[in-house]
Design a protein around this motif. Structure first.
Motif, short mmCIF file in Angstrom:
data_model
loop_
_atom_site.label_atom_id
_atom_site.label_comp_id
_atom_site.label_asym_id
_atom_site.label_seq_id
_atom_site.Cartn_x
_atom_site.Cartn_y
_atom_site.Cartn_z
N LEU A 35 0.85 -1.19 0.00
CA LEU A 35 0.00 0.00 0.00
C LEU A 35 0.89 1.24 0.00
O LEU A 35 1.82 1.36 0.79
N ARG A 36 0.58 2.18 -0.88
CA ARG A 36 1.38 3.39 -1.06
C ARG A 36 0.87 4.50 -0.15
O ARG A 36 -0.33 4.68 0.02
N CYS A 37 1.79 5.24 0.41
CA CYS A 37 1.42 6.39 1.24
C CYS A 37 0.93 7.52 0.33
O CYS A 37 1.66 7.94 -0.56
N PRO A 38 -0.28 8.02 0.52
CA PRO A 38 -0.80 9.09 -0.33
C PRO A 38 0.00 10.39 -0.21
O PRO A 38 0.07 11.16 -1.14
N GLN A 39 0.60 10.61 0.93
CA GLN A 39 1.36 11.84 1.13
C GLN A 39 2.78 11.72 0.55
O GLN A 39 3.26 12.62 -0.11
N CYS A 40 3.43 10.60 0.77
CA CYS A 40 4.83 10.41 0.34
C CYS A 40 4.91 10.01 -1.13
O CYS A 40 5.88 10.31 -1.80
N GLN A 41 3.95 9.30 -1.64
CA GLN A 41 3.75 8.90 -3.02
C GLN A 41 4.73 7.84 -3.52
O GLN A 41 4.36 7.04 -4.35
N ASN A 42 5.96 7.82 -3.09
CA ASN A 42 6.88 6.79 -3.56
C ASN A 42 7.37 5.93 -2.41
O ASN A 42 8.43 5.33 -2.49
N GLN A 43 6.60 5.86 -1.37
CA GLN A 43 6.98 5.09 -0.21
C GLN A 43 5.76 4.29 0.25
O GLN A 43 4.63 4.78 0.20
N ASN A 44 5.99 3.06 0.67
CA ASN A 44 4.86 2.29 1.17
C ASN A 44 4.55 2.71 2.61
O ASN A 44 5.34 3.40 3.24
N ILE A 45 3.40 2.29 3.10
CA ILE A 45 3.00 2.75 4.44
C ILE A 45 3.81 2.09 5.54
O ILE A 45 3.86 2.59 6.65
#
Length: 157
Positions: free
Chosen positions: A44-54
């Motif tokens: 799952l991708r972090c919506p804020q970081c965009q290129n980092q998973n949660i």
């Protein structure tokens, strides 16, 4: 001097212990739940970081998503149900493997179209750069090449 070194080492140990406590300690009923949770947080991708998973992100939204993932896994939801929940809440962007639909069609086809276009342009340019030599030009070049070869051979002892 000895007290100074002792003080510094004590501060380093205290600081190191605080860093170790920053990790989340989660309890699961079985190993399957733990693996499902780790798999989901990794994809799952972090919506804020965009290129980092949660799993790797410390953004507030990623922490909330990890907590919700943990809650859903503990409630017995399977992988598909958790992914559906996250996609409904945050959109298809949140999953690293977007579905093939009319909205993501260009996302899937763009690399193929780009490669096809580049290959077509390359072939067109190559064809333009190779002039078609007529027979008389070719014969003239062949004769000139033969003369150069004969001159080279005649100079050798």
């Amino acid at each position: 001097m000895k007290q100074l070194i002792t003080s510094i080492l004590s501060l380093l140990l205290l600081f190191g212990a605080t860093l170790l406590q920053a990790d989340e300690i989660l309890s699961f009923d079985n190993e399957a739940e733990r693996q499902l949770y780790q798999q989901l947080t990794a994809e799952l991708r972090c919506p804020q970081c965009q290129n980092q998973n949660i799993a790797d992100s410390n953004a507030i939204v990623a922490v909330d998503m990890r907590q919700k993932t943990y809650q859903l896994v503990r409630e017995g939801h399977d992988r598909a149900q958790v992914l559906d929940y996250m996609k409904n809440r945050y959109g298809d962007f949140v999953h690293y493997q977007p579905p093939f639909n009319r909205y993501t069609l260009w996302l899937w086809l763009a690399p193929l179209l780009l490669l096809t276009g580049l290959a077509g342009v390359g072939l067109y340019r190559r064809k333009q750069q190779l002039p078609l030599a007529n027979d008389t030009q070719q014969q003239g070049l062949d004769t000139e090449l033969d003369q150069l070869i004969e001159r080279y051979r005649s100079k050798k002892p």
